[in-house]
Design a protein around this motif. Structure first.
Motif: not given
Length: 446
Positions: A196-223
């Motif tokens: 939701t944050v990535l879709l509804n906010t303009r790219p900025g300093w927060h974008t890469l950390p939120v992307l990393a968190l989204a990736a971490g969610v899916q990665y750890t979910n697989l285990f």
């Protein structure tokens, strides 16, 4: 002679407004601490986490009431939802007062008060952009901490004093939780939030950390080797549908219909032998290793029988809030011919593994109806803030997992986040109109 009195009154009014504003911020920060405590304190499943969650939620509610008294008015944009939520809490406490195991009933009444009370506090307080951003930041930081703990866990770094299942971290990851399925259930909130944050906010300093968190969610979910693994993946995609509803309602309708059709197709396919065989072949690629689809469905059917029988015998008021553990054993099946119970009847069933059955079994159809009404009316007048859109995206996913698990009714640490996002979200208060500038004085000099 009236000027000093007027000045004193204005000064007192200003001072009271400042004190009220400070109290509101303290209440909001207490709500943020409650949001973080829930999952990070081992899912608040053990005594210290459980009690801490009740305490923090109660402090949040108390500070909100104090701030409201100082302010002199209560800002509730959805009064119908508030009334139905309070009616549900009233029913919970009524149930606790007459529960056979009264202490356990009062403890669970405290958990429900913490969850619903914190949600209503956020609903009343988060009326400005700055306050909603504060709550949003608390959710993201909590999610980041949970995923970081899971990643450290994968490297063999465990938290001293925490209790872990056998197989952690060699086979499964649990993050801050005790059980991997409960961690996976919590990740639904974080997956919906990051998308939701990535879709509804303009790219900025927060974008890469939120992307990393989204990736971490899916990665750890697989285990996690849990039944909520597909739901976490689904939660990352549902915000696209909510985003479409905001910008192009016709596209939202189309995507919603397509999603429902796809879900129906998956369910129908999984009821066929060919579909079940295909799922069992592919499930390992999604991190599901422990059981087949046939075994999972059979096990859930046997567990659900407990909740169905409890509701059938106590349809109006249930067996009492927090009474599942002391009641379910009365509903075990007949002992087998060799004198020993078999299957699920031989196991300890800690909760209903179905949100509707958990509520109906303990609070009766009355409690289930009050909670359903609360969730339904919360969908009106929400606005389109990131918090509101996250709640709208998370709700259908949790309703889906509620068919086979009890994330919204039996896992204290997971309950807090979704209820705040679903019930606490609100539209921003309109900014006051700007004061017109005073006209420049006319120069009368010659």
């Amino acid at each position: 002679m009236t000027a000093p009195t007027t000045d004193t009154t204005a000064h007192a009014s200003t001072l009271r407004a400042r004190v009220a504003r400070t109290a509101e911020w303290l209440a909001l920060l207490a709500a943020c601490l409650t949001i973080a405590w829930g999952p990070l304190a081992q899912g608040s499943a053990f005594g210290w986490g459980f009690s801490g969650l009740i305490l923090l939620g109660s402090v949040t509610v108390a500070l909100t009431l104090i701030a409201t008294g100082l302010r002199g008015r209560l800002d509730l944009p959805n009064p119908l939802m508030t009334l139905s939520a309070l009616a549900f809490l009233g029913w919970v406490w009524f149930s606790a007062s007459g529960a056979p195991d009264r202490l356990e009933g009062l403890r669970w009444a405290g958990i429900w008060t913490a969850a619903i009370g914190t949600a209503l506090s956020v609903h009343a307080l988060a009326r400005t952009y700055a306050r909603q951003q504060t709550v949003l930041t608390a959710f993201l930081l909590t999610g980041g901490a949970a995923v970081t703990l899971a990643l450290l866990q994968a490297q063999g770094h465990l938290i001293p004093g925490f209790t872990y299942l056998d197989g952690v971290p060699e086979k499964i990851l649990t993050g801050p939780y005790f059980h991997p399925s409960h961690y996976s259930g919590y990740l639904i909130t974080v997956a919906a939030l990051t998308s939701t944050v990535l879709l509804n906010t303009r790219p900025g300093w927060h974008t890469l950390p939120v992307l990393a968190l989204a990736a971490g969610v899916q990665y750890t979910n697989l285990f996690t080797d849990g039944s909520s693994i597909p739901a976490v993946m689904l939660a990352a995609g549902v915000p696209v549908i909510v985003w479409a509803w905001k910008h192009r309602p016709w596209a939202g309708v189309t995507l919603s219909a397509a999603a429902l059709a796809a879900a129906a197709w998956v369910v129908i396919t999984l009821t066929t032998p060919a579909g079940q065989a295909q799922f069992n072949t592919l499930k390992g690629q999604f991190g599901i290793e422990s059981q087949s689809i046939e075994g999972f469905v059979k096990g859930r059917e046997e567990i659900h029988r407990f909740g169905i029988e409890m509701t059938r015998e106590h349809p109006v008021d249930g067996v009492g809030i927090g009474q599942w553990l002391t009641t379910f054993q009365q509903y075990r099946g007949a002992v087998q011919k060799d004198g020993n119970a078999q299957g699920i009847d031989a196991l300890f069933v800690n909760y209903a593994h179905n949100d509707a059955l958990q509520i109906a079994a303990e609070l009766g159809l009355t409690g289930a109806a009050l909670l359903a009404l609360t969730l339904l009316v919360s969908l009106t007048g929400r606005g389109w803030t990131p918090l509101a859109m996250t709640g709208a995206a998370a709700l259908p996913v949790y309703l889906f997992t509620g068919l086979y698990d009890s994330h919204l009714s039996a896992i204290p640490g997971t309950m807090i986040g979704p209820y705040v996002l679903i019930l606490g979200a609100r539209a921003l208060r309109p900014a006051p109109p700007a004061r017109p500038e005073a006209p420049a004085p006319v120069d009368l000099s010659f």
